[in-house]
Write an enzyme that holds these catalytic residues in place. Sequence first.
Site, short mmCIF file in Angstrom:
data_model
loop_
_atom_site.label_atom_id
_atom_site.label_comp_id
_atom_site.label_asym_id
_atom_site.label_seq_id
_atom_site.Cartn_x
_atom_site.Cartn_y
_atom_site.Cartn_z
N HIS A 146 0.81 -1.17 0.13
CA HIS A 146 -0.15 0.10 -0.04
C HIS A 146 0.98 1.41 -0.02
O HIS A 146 1.49 1.71 0.94
CB HIS A 146 -0.83 -0.01 1.09
CG HIS A 146 -2.09 0.99 1.19
ND1 HIS A 146 -2.92 1.03 0.37
CD2 HIS A 146 -2.05 2.28 2.00
CE1 HIS A 146 -3.80 2.19 0.40
NE2 HIS A 146 -3.01 2.97 1.58
N GLN B 277 2.77 11.11 -2.33
CA GLN B 277 2.85 11.77 -1.02
C GLN B 277 4.19 11.94 -0.27
O GLN B 277 4.41 12.58 0.41
CB GLN B 277 1.98 10.93 0.07
CG GLN B 277 0.40 11.31 -0.45
CD GLN B 277 -0.51 10.44 0.38
OE1 GLN B 277 -0.27 9.99 1.61
NE2 GLN B 277 -1.84 10.33 -0.08
N TYR C 144 -4.86 6.99 -6.89
CA TYR C 144 -6.22 7.77 -7.22
C TYR C 144 -6.01 9.22 -7.92
O TYR C 144 -7.05 9.79 -8.32
CB TYR C 144 -7.07 7.86 -6.05
CG TYR C 144 -6.25 8.55 -4.78
CD1 TYR C 144 -6.35 9.90 -4.65
CD2 TYR C 144 -5.83 7.82 -3.96
CE1 TYR C 144 -5.76 10.63 -3.28
CE2 TYR C 144 -5.08 8.38 -2.79
CZ TYR C 144 -4.94 9.83 -2.44
OH TYR C 144 -4.62 10.36 -1.49
N HIS D 111 -11.72 3.95 -3.54
CA HIS D 111 -10.85 4.40 -2.52
C HIS D 111 -11.25 4.25 -0.95
O HIS D 111 -10.44 3.89 -0.20
CB HIS D 111 -10.98 5.89 -2.74
CG HIS D 111 -10.32 6.75 -2.01
ND1 HIS D 111 -10.64 7.30 -0.69
CD2 HIS D 111 -8.92 7.23 -1.95
CE1 HIS D 111 -9.72 7.79 0.01
NE2 HIS D 111 -8.67 7.92 -0.69
N HIS E 243 -5.93 -0.68 6.56
CA HIS E 243 -5.83 -0.13 7.68
C HIS E 243 -6.69 -0.75 8.91
O HIS E 243 -6.10 -1.40 9.90
CB HIS E 243 -6.46 1.39 7.97
CG HIS E 243 -5.62 2.30 7.13
ND1 HIS E 243 -4.13 2.32 7.27
CD2 HIS E 243 -5.88 3.03 6.10
CE1 HIS E 243 -3.62 3.35 6.30
NE2 HIS E 243 -4.79 3.59 5.43
N ASP F 229 2.50 3.21 2.58
CA ASP F 229 1.38 4.31 2.53
C ASP F 229 1.65 5.61 2.28
O ASP F 229 1.98 6.07 1.31
CB ASP F 229 0.53 4.30 3.95
CG ASP F 229 -0.66 4.90 3.82
OD1 ASP F 229 -1.15 5.50 2.91
OD2 ASP F 229 -1.48 4.76 4.90
#
Lengths: 426, 426
Positions: free
Chosen positions: B58, B63, B123, B204, B268, B319
């Site tokens: 993931h 980011q 996404y 999502h 999660h 993540d």
Amino acid sequence: MTETLAPALVWTGERFERDVLVTVGDDGRIADVARDASGVEARSLPHRALLPGLVNAHSHAFQRGLRGKGERFAEGAGSFWSWREAMYALVDAMDEDKLHDLSLRAFREMLAAGITTVGEFHYLHHDESRRGYGLDRAVLAAAKEAGIRIALLSAYYNTGSIGKRLSTSQERFRSRTPAEYWDSVDRLATNLDARTQSVGCVVHSIRAATLDDLADVHAESRRRELPFHMHVEEQRKEIADCFAAYDRAPLELLAEELEIDARFTAVHCTHTDERDMEAFLDAGGNVCLCPLTEANLGDGIADVRGMLEHGGALALGTDSNARISMVEEMRWLEYVPRLAHEVRGVCLDEDGRNANPLLHAATRGGARSLGLPVGAIEAGAHADFATLDLEADELAGCDADTLLDAWIFGGGNRSIAEVCVGGRWI
Amino acid sequence: MTETLAPALVWTGERFERDVLVTVGDDGRIADVARDASGVEARSLPHRALLPGLVNAHSHAFQRGLRGKGERFAEGAGSFWSWREAMYALVDAMDEDKLHDLSLRAFREMLAAGITTVGEFHYLHHDESRRGYGLDRAVLAAAKEAGIRIALLSAYYNTGSIGKRLSTSQERFRSRTPAEYWDSVDRLATNLDARTQSVGCVVHSIRAATLDDLADVHAESRRRELPFHMHVEEQRKEIADCFAAYDRAPLELLAEELEIDARFTAVHCTHTDERDMEAFLDAGGNVCLCPLTEANLGDGIADVRGMLEHGGALALGTDSNARISMVEEMRWLEYVPRLAHEVRGVCLDEDGRNANPLLHAATRGGARSLGLPVGAIEAGAHADFATLDLEADELAGCDADTLLDAWIFGGGNRSIAEVCVGGRWI
């Protein structure tokens, strides 16, 4: 011979700044920190950010020998106390050579992690003869060989648990009386390399001394103006035993029995009552937290937020040295309470900066706890530095303003390029 | 051209073994794993332990651009939701070049951390025109340039929160209809490097689609036998919103609306009810945990022990890529529940080994979640490896029996020497 350094960035206490020159004197101290670079001959460090060397306020170097061991649990989950059995097996096999080798390994890893000062909480005094202090000298020799600054925090250890004799393993730790203990400290002091070595005072824990001996050793440490460290409230059983014997928790008992001051460091304080903590911090006491070890040992979640709300003077230690990474200690000092409270930004300064208090714990906080002029890049302090490699992949994309945050939340030991202890680069 | 490797140690699934030869075929797959070394010409790797390449199930590569940002809290503590505002500001500024550069940076850091496969939960489809899928191609190009294996988990994102329109930032994520979404996936599939790239399916989160669209997209993903990933129960607000709209928590709702199977990964599950989790795991579902990100975001403490007691199929992800270190993810997957439960040894296998289930989460568990033949050194699997440097200071003093424990509990990215993806060394 003095030398002037011109790194790309210098941490001046609250931020990284450009165009700062740092001059190191031939006494191994910082002679000058200057912003006027005109006409000064300086050694340029174009891809380096200069940090104060990190201060590790709590270490048991020999426990480096347990790495990779004691992490199997054939009979289900383990505990601190089952881990202690494995640690005692290591103790039983210790001699001067082994201790030297394990300590050297630990200290070299610390330097590679940016740690330039270690507070070595040392209770393993005696070899298999259970006499003499050859093991103390082995630790000092290893520190000198590695090149790390050391405060040897020599431990008084006299009872196996409250009111109980020492076990066979624990006899390696024994001080017979406070007087004998101070004799050993005095002898140690004659063995120090004055440039990088100092001593401090320890009573191992509430379980390792009578209250009379504790008060006696602590009073003498105050008279000598030595730092005084003690394990406090790491495990619930330790607290329960203290209640059973003394009808109060360890920190409450210490506040009653001793004169707490800024030289006192309580290590762990995982389960400390909030009012006891407030009184301890108000009296000037330091708390040393060891996030990686406390996690490894399943100690529990300390009330870091509460400590900070009371203005806590926090330091950090690598403790068992199961993992040696001060940046991971800083990160998880913040992350564990984030998880517990489900918020972001627990350790904040007045301006809402999160990374600064974490770095302060790993520098100034440790310096305060060990009573040494380290942890800051300022005139008069020891010339102890760690450099960040500005070309490290981990740090790519950040600038002077975001570098510390990027390293603490996003970096690792890999970003550490060099360290310097007392003006000597390693 | 085939090549046979003779590392000092090879991880054969449950332990490191000596004298194991690994032959890589010219198709980039492992052709053979052999214990009989007689007469075979092999490339000796005398100071290396061969691990399966680590699998990052993931990631949001872009980011990486937030590293060092969003860690100041001038108005007191922040939250996931204030962090999301910072992330959306990054989204607003994104174009193909920026996304390529950030993704390349993230993927190269992953490789340096021993990660050879990334499940990129993607996404951010559209550039400032809010149309087209140029950003998808930028991610694939960056993965190819870095050399990492990628499962591009393309996300369906249609509502801003339950029943709400997309915000302006979120329009970068939009799929108008399931049909349009599948068209985009089909186009993507024509752009893949078949040797190292595959696609998977994502909705999502509960807040990003109507139940009808969710069921529609998931049913088609099952028909196509694609892995299906979804963010589930990371934040309490997300659960409260789901209760308000649907009178049940996300995972319970998913169990009612969808046919959960081994291709389903819930990412999660921080606050999941134990019975919902048990039913989900019984149906074969995977849980992907992201310890570093969940800690950074202050999500809360997941019930890892409960998941494992129900035989949970766990995977790990980096993540937000605030920090990229799979060994730190493994370590804190274990350490956070140690702290919460005050025990040592939470993630244990039947023999009481603690490190093995952690490595399995970072290898086999990720492979199962992404539906790829990776994460194991066995004939037929992709020749994806990470090597540990047996001369690394962090690993000094350990042997074949303690190496994995030493690395997971005591090591870092520094111990990773090389990686290999599909037979190509990096």
